[in-house]
Design an enzyme around this catalytic site. Structure first.
Site, PDB file in Angstrom:
ATOM      1  N   CYS A   1     -24.227 -31.461  57.336  1.00  0.00           N
ATOM      2  CA  CYS A   1     -23.815 -30.554  58.410  1.00  0.00           C
ATOM      3  C   CYS A   1     -23.944 -31.307  59.739  1.00  0.00           C
ATOM      4  CB  CYS A   1     -24.676 -29.294  58.411  1.00  0.00           C
ATOM      5  SG  CYS A   1     -24.544 -28.390  56.853  1.00  0.00           S
TER       6      CYS A   1
ATOM      7  N   ASN B   1     -31.248 -26.346  67.920  1.00  0.00           N
ATOM      8  CA  ASN B   1     -32.323 -27.288  68.244  1.00  0.00           C
ATOM      9  C   ASN B   1     -31.727 -28.679  68.383  1.00  0.00           C
ATOM     10  OD1 ASN B   1     -34.647 -25.471  68.027  1.00  0.00           O
ATOM     11  ND2 ASN B   1     -34.042 -25.316  65.882  1.00  0.00           N
TER      12      ASN B   1
ATOM     13  N   CYS C   1     -42.450 -23.298  55.364  1.00  0.00           N
ATOM     14  CA  CYS C   1     -41.053 -23.690  55.216  1.00  0.00           C
ATOM     15  C   CYS C   1     -41.049 -24.975  54.396  1.00  0.00           C
ATOM     16  CB  CYS C   1     -40.463 -23.913  56.609  1.00  0.00           C
ATOM     17  SG  CYS C   1     -38.788 -24.566  56.594  1.00  0.00           S
TER      18      CYS C   1
ATOM     19  N   CYS D   1     -30.719 -34.709  52.298  1.00  0.00           N
ATOM     20  CA  CYS D   1     -29.751 -33.660  51.987  1.00  0.00           C
ATOM     21  C   CYS D   1     -28.369 -34.279  51.956  1.00  0.00           C
ATOM     22  CB  CYS D   1     -29.810 -32.572  53.057  1.00  0.00           C
ATOM     23  SG  CYS D   1     -28.777 -31.132  52.663  1.00  0.00           S
TER      24      CYS D   1
ATOM     25  N   SER E   1     -26.198 -19.972  55.406  1.00  0.00           N
ATOM     26  CA  SER E   1     -26.005 -20.662  56.686  1.00  0.00           C
ATOM     27  C   SER E   1     -24.521 -20.658  57.017  1.00  0.00           C
ATOM     28  CB  SER E   1     -26.521 -22.097  56.573  1.00  0.00           C
ATOM     29  OG  SER E   1     -27.911 -22.056  56.332  1.00  0.00           O
ATOM     30  N   LEU E   2     -24.101 -19.687  57.787  1.00  0.00           N
ATOM     31  CA  LEU E   2     -22.671 -19.492  58.026  1.00  0.00           C
ATOM     32  C   LEU E   2     -22.166 -20.342  59.203  1.00  0.00           C
ATOM     33  CD1 LEU E   2     -20.456 -17.766  56.709  1.00  0.00           C
ATOM     34  CD2 LEU E   2     -20.879 -16.049  58.475  1.00  0.00           C
ATOM     35  N   HIS E   3     -22.708 -20.108  60.369  1.00  0.00           N
ATOM     36  CA  HIS E   3     -22.425 -20.890  61.593  1.00  0.00           C
ATOM     37  C   HIS E   3     -21.000 -20.802  62.147  1.00  0.00           C
ATOM     38  CE1 HIS E   3     -26.400 -22.403  60.960  1.00  0.00           C
ATOM     39  NE2 HIS E   3     -26.075 -23.109  59.916  1.00  0.00           N
TER      40      HIS E   3
ATOM     41  N   CYS F   1     -35.794 -25.685  62.969  1.00  0.00           N
ATOM     42  CA  CYS F   1     -34.631 -25.683  62.067  1.00  0.00           C
ATOM     43  C   CYS F   1     -33.733 -26.858  62.363  1.00  0.00           C
ATOM     44  CB  CYS F   1     -33.784 -24.426  62.254  1.00  0.00           C
ATOM     45  SG  CYS F   1     -34.648 -22.907  62.036  1.00  0.00           S
TER      46      CYS F   1
ATOM     47  N   CYS G   1     -27.252 -31.111  61.993  1.00  0.00           N
ATOM     48  CA  CYS G   1     -28.564 -31.075  61.346  1.00  0.00           C
ATOM     49  C   CYS G   1     -29.107 -32.482  61.115  1.00  0.00           C
ATOM     50  CB  CYS G   1     -28.454 -30.341  60.011  1.00  0.00           C
ATOM     51  SG  CYS G   1     -29.994 -30.270  59.095  1.00  0.00           S
TER      52      CYS G   1
ATOM     53  N   GLU H   1     -40.799 -33.311  54.522  1.00  0.00           N
ATOM     54  CA  GLU H   1     -41.611 -32.587  55.491  1.00  0.00           C
ATOM     55  C   GLU H   1     -41.658 -31.111  55.123  1.00  0.00           C
ATOM     56  OE1 GLU H   1     -41.154 -35.112  59.572  1.00  0.00           O
ATOM     57  OE2 GLU H   1     -39.450 -33.861  59.070  1.00  0.00           O
TER      58      GLU H   1
ATOM     59  N   GLY I   1     -33.102 -30.334  52.538  1.00  0.00           N
ATOM     60  CA  GLY I   1     -32.382 -30.189  51.273  1.00  0.00           C
ATOM     61  C   GLY I   1     -31.670 -28.872  51.098  1.00  0.00           C
ATOM     62  N   GLU I   2     -30.874 -28.832  50.047  1.00  0.00           N
ATOM     63  CA  GLU I   2     -30.101 -27.634  49.716  1.00  0.00           C
ATOM     64  C   GLU I   2     -30.662 -27.053  48.411  1.00  0.00           C
ATOM     65  OE1 GLU I   2     -27.917 -25.458  50.819  1.00  0.00           O
ATOM     66  OE2 GLU I   2     -27.905 -24.600  48.824  1.00  0.00           O
TER      67      GLU I   2
HETATM   68  N1  SAH Z   1     -29.611 -26.378  53.124  1.00  0.00           N
HETATM   69  C1  SAH Z   1     -30.057 -25.020  53.303  1.00  0.00           C
HETATM   70  C2  SAH Z   1     -31.509 -24.952  53.746  1.00  0.00           C
HETATM   71  C3  SAH Z   1     -31.767 -25.457  55.138  1.00  0.00           C
HETATM   72  S1  SAH Z   1     -32.277 -24.110  56.114  1.00  0.00           S
HETATM   73  C4  SAH Z   1     -29.136 -24.307  54.250  1.00  0.00           C
HETATM   74  O1  SAH Z   1     -28.231 -24.930  54.782  1.00  0.00           O
HETATM   75  O2  SAH Z   1     -29.279 -23.095  54.419  1.00  0.00           O
HETATM   76  C5  SAH Z   1     -32.202 -24.774  57.723  1.00  0.00           C
HETATM   77  C6  SAH Z   1     -31.367 -23.893  58.611  1.00  0.00           C
HETATM   78  O3  SAH Z   1     -31.324 -24.475  59.915  1.00  0.00           O
HETATM   79  C7  SAH Z   1     -29.922 -23.800  58.135  1.00  0.00           C
HETATM   80  O4  SAH Z   1     -29.410 -22.548  58.434  1.00  0.00           O
HETATM   81  C8  SAH Z   1     -29.280 -24.849  58.990  1.00  0.00           C
HETATM   82  O5  SAH Z   1     -27.887 -24.691  59.066  1.00  0.00           O
HETATM   83  C9  SAH Z   1     -29.970 -24.633  60.299  1.00  0.00           C
HETATM   84  N2  SAH Z   1     -29.874 -25.766  61.224  1.00  0.00           N
HETATM   85  C10 SAH Z   1     -29.545 -27.039  60.941  1.00  0.00           C
HETATM   86  N3  SAH Z   1     -29.556 -27.791  62.042  1.00  0.00           N
HETATM   87  C11 SAH Z   1     -29.895 -26.994  63.064  1.00  0.00           C
HETATM   88  C12 SAH Z   1     -30.099 -27.195  64.456  1.00  0.00           C
HETATM   89  N4  SAH Z   1     -29.944 -28.387  65.001  1.00  0.00           N
HETATM   90  N5  SAH Z   1     -30.466 -26.124  65.202  1.00  0.00           N
HETATM   91  C13 SAH Z   1     -30.636 -24.909  64.630  1.00  0.00           C
HETATM   92  N6  SAH Z   1     -30.472 -24.659  63.311  1.00  0.00           N
HETATM   93  C14 SAH Z   1     -30.093 -25.690  62.545  1.00  0.00           C
END
Ligand code: SAH
Length: 350
Positions: free
Chosen positions: A112, A289, A101, A108, A211-213, A335, A115, A88, A158-159
């Site tokens: 995570c 999300n 995007c 992937c 993507s730290l989180h 996202c 996700c 997508e 994907g990454e």
């Molecule tokens: N694999 C790469 C590219 C994906 S970018 C990465 O991890 O950066 C998509 C972004 O959305 C990442 O920062 C991911 O961590 C974030 N993401 C994943 N699931 C999400 C969710 N349910 N709500 C908000 N952000 C999310």
């Protein structure tokens, strides 16, 4: 292999009987005007038919469905690849910019917790052509609407740094021919340390988002399993090296999850990390999300009040932060929601 898998050199070899300027004209038609060879009217008819009759020079993405949201300002595409894999991408217009995007892999492998893409597992890497074609399709559609696609974010499925060579080749091709500046291209990574280090040496002033989180290893290893392999110290060290070599500010992405990573203490830890870099990292706060995996794990988005508190703590400490506006949540285009699965309740959209 498809039309966008081949570079200028390849076309020069393929078209040796034609003068070099014909190849430049072809590249301009393909990437500057988003045309198919048959429609590049400046090319001689025999050349157009030679290109059009060549099997490997066909586009390879089949649009299975598209859905739109935000009053037509957000469009999600579902494509089938030649082998049946699905991906997508999401086109977003705002008054000032049009952003695509794109996906770098089908599925992937990073898994995570929150996700949907990770939830669905890994299928395969995308080729350079499959990555680029997503941009071309969106740019063509944007043009039809009188808009100019001007930002590209590698934030779909994907990454990107796990599919390093095709991703980098796609960035270079887009820079060379589509006429975008590197500053309008963002690569987002889960934190693949060797990839970040390699990227440092590329002399490509693209934006890097990490993507730290979570800002401590215990929590981050739970949310983002690759943290066990590349823990935070190692990741920050790689970011530091990237900054030294490129002088480009890094951004940290942080999906705010209720009672998981949205406390005052989380904000303080994050601020420490962001400010430990020079220039300090910009923080992108993403209200979580919903995804089906997340529901199972009882993850829910932080309430607005908490998001605002989190933001204020960061800004109070001098950290540059923005709260990302969520786009296309109702069509699973936001996202972390891309899974290339048509959910039953949404099937009627397609
Ligand atoms: N694999 C790469 C590219 C994906 S970018 C990465 O991890 O950066 C998509 C972004 O959305 C990442 O920062 C991911 O961590 C974030 N993401 C994943 N699931 C999400 C969710 N349910 N709500 C908000 N952000 C999310």
């Amino acid at each position: 292999m498809g039309l966008y898998d081949f570079d200028q050199e390849w076309f020069e070899d393929f078209l040796t009987e034609y003068p070099a300027f014909r190849v430049r004209q072809l590249m301009h038609g393909l990437y500057g005007n988003f045309l198919l060879p048959a429609d590049i009217v400046g090319l001689p008819a025999p050349l157009r038919s030679k290109l059009s009759l060549e099997d490997k020079l066909r586009p390879t993405l089949t649009e299975l469905a598209r859905s739109s949201s935000d009053r037509g300002q957000t469009t999600k595409y579902l494509f089938r690849l030649h082998d049946g894999a699905q991906i997508e991408s999401v086109l977003m217009h705002s008054p000032k910019r049009s952003t695509i995007c794109i996906s770098s892999q089908a599925g992937c492998a990073m898994a995570c917790e929150f996700c949907a893409t990770g939830d669905a597992g890994f299928k395969r890497h995308l080729s350079v052509g499959e990555i680029i074609e997503q941009v071309i399709v969106a740019a063509r559609d944007a043009k039809k609407d009188g808009r100019r696609l001007d930002h590209i974010v590698y934030m779909g499925m994907g990454e990107p740094l796990a599919n390093y060579n095709p991703v980098l080749a796609s960035v270079r091709r887009l820079l060379d021919y589509v006429g975008l500046s590197a500053r309008k291209i963002t690569l987002s990574t889960v934190g693949i340390v060797p990839g970040i280090k390699k990227l440092s040496g590329e002399k490509l002033p693209v934006n890097l988002a990490v993507s730290l989180h979570a800002a401590n290893d215990t929590l981050r290893s739970q949310l983002v399993p690759i943290n066990k392999k590349y823990p935070i110290d190692m990741l920050i060290e790689a970011c530091r090296e990237y900054l030294e070599k490129t002088n480009r500010r890094i951004s940290f992405e942080w999906a705010l999850i209720k009672d998981v990573n949205d406390s005052e203490r989380d904000a303080l830890e994050l601020a420490d990390l962001a400010l430990s870099l020079t220039p300090s990292a910009h923080v992108n706060l993403i209200p979580l999300n919903p995804t089906s995996g997340g529901e199972v794990l009882h993850f829910s988005p932080s309430p607005l009040r908490q998001i605002q508190n989190f933001y204020s703590t960061l800004s109070g400490l001098g950290v540059n932060a923005t709260i990302r506006r969520t786009r296309g949540q109702d069509i699973d285009a936001a996202c972390g929601q891309l899974s290339a699965r048509i959910s039953l309740s949404r099937r009627s959209d397609y």
